[in-house]
Enzyme design. Sequence first.
Site, PDB file in Angstrom:
ATOM      1  N   GLU A  34       0.875  -1.164   0.000  1.00 59.54           N
ATOM      2  CA  GLU A  34       0.000   0.000   0.000  1.00 59.54           C
ATOM      3  C   GLU A  34       0.915   1.217   0.000  1.00 59.54           C
ATOM      4  O   GLU A  34       1.454   1.620   1.030  1.00 59.54           O
ATOM      5  CB  GLU A  34      -0.911  -0.029   1.233  1.00 59.54           C
ATOM      6  CG  GLU A  34      -2.044   0.968   1.172  1.00 59.54           C
ATOM      7  CD  GLU A  34      -2.963   0.858   2.371  1.00 59.54           C
ATOM      8  OE1 GLU A  34      -2.701   1.564   3.370  1.00 59.54           O
ATOM      9  OE2 GLU A  34      -3.924   0.063   2.318  1.00 59.54           O
ATOM     10  N   ASP A  77      -2.512  11.652  10.430  1.00 58.51           N
ATOM     11  CA  ASP A  77      -1.295  10.877  10.644  1.00 58.51           C
ATOM     12  C   ASP A  77      -0.542  11.374  11.864  1.00 58.51           C
ATOM     13  O   ASP A  77      -0.516  12.569  12.152  1.00 58.51           O
ATOM     14  CB  ASP A  77      -0.374  10.966   9.426  1.00 58.51           C
ATOM     15  CG  ASP A  77      -0.849  10.117   8.270  1.00 58.51           C
ATOM     16  OD1 ASP A  77      -1.561   9.133   8.527  1.00 58.51           O
ATOM     17  OD2 ASP A  77      -0.518  10.432   7.115  1.00 58.51           O
TER      18      ASP A  77
END
Length: 307
Positions: free
Chosen positions: A42, A53
């Site tokens: 990915e 994040d």
Amino acid sequence: MSDPLFPAAGAGLALFLNAGDPAGRLSDLAHLLDTQGVDVLELAVPFPNSPTDGPLIRRSAARALDAGTTLDTVLAELADLTPRLHHLKVVLLADWSHSLRHRDPATTARAIADAGARALLVHALPPRVRPAWQQALRDEGLPQVTTCYPTSTPEVLTAAAHGATGAYVYLVAHYGRSGTTPTAGHRALADTVTALRTAAPATPVAVGFGVKTAADLAAVADSGADAAIVGSAAVARLDHARTEGLDPVEELRAFLTDLRPTRPPHPDAPGGRTTTSTTGTTGTTGTTGTTTLTPTSTTTREEHPAC
């Protein structure tokens, strides 16, 4: 593109990495994953200041951006790389605002497919442009990865399962940060996995967040999911290699051996030879005596409206 992303028997594995970190090593890292029998890379096109994040992933993305990594450079690398892969499939993750906003959906979907990516996960796709992008992906035959949570409504679970035809549903184990195990453990996701599989039996379910050890992989498999997604732990190992001046390929090799100590390399991949490691387990030649790192920072990903 008809072969599945994950093996029918379950126990599939996907790794998340930021393209461009470390700079110039994507091909080396991908070939390692290929020989180790990892099913999916990915691969994120880096974007700045991601609100979903944690510091580790954000620093990784910042380094990649500083090195000049863009969607165009990633697609150029993939076009050279993907024809040489034997087992590993690449799924691209791109942020709409940073990488896709000013691009034509049809042209971009074609470029991504032509580069050899097997599916696309669009981060933070606004509802107003969702139909155009989804139509472009369908026209190009490029599947999309969808996301959902154990707390998602039945309607959202059904939409995610149907929307991921040809790719997989990313079942985020819990709200919060990746690298942390859900309170009830990954086995507790069995009901959600069953609901997704009931909605679309042919769509694989991959579980991410908090998957960092062999025990975590076993717990994901026990939930009935088709695959596990490892993100922060792999990025942490590469960050360790950077700070300690170690070879990132060998560090990632050691991490995979710790993660799947009895898994032999994929037999069809060149360089896949089984040896006895320093820990006494069967694996691919590598420095398996290296201590497994627990990530000191983590990643949060929201349920993306693109999915």
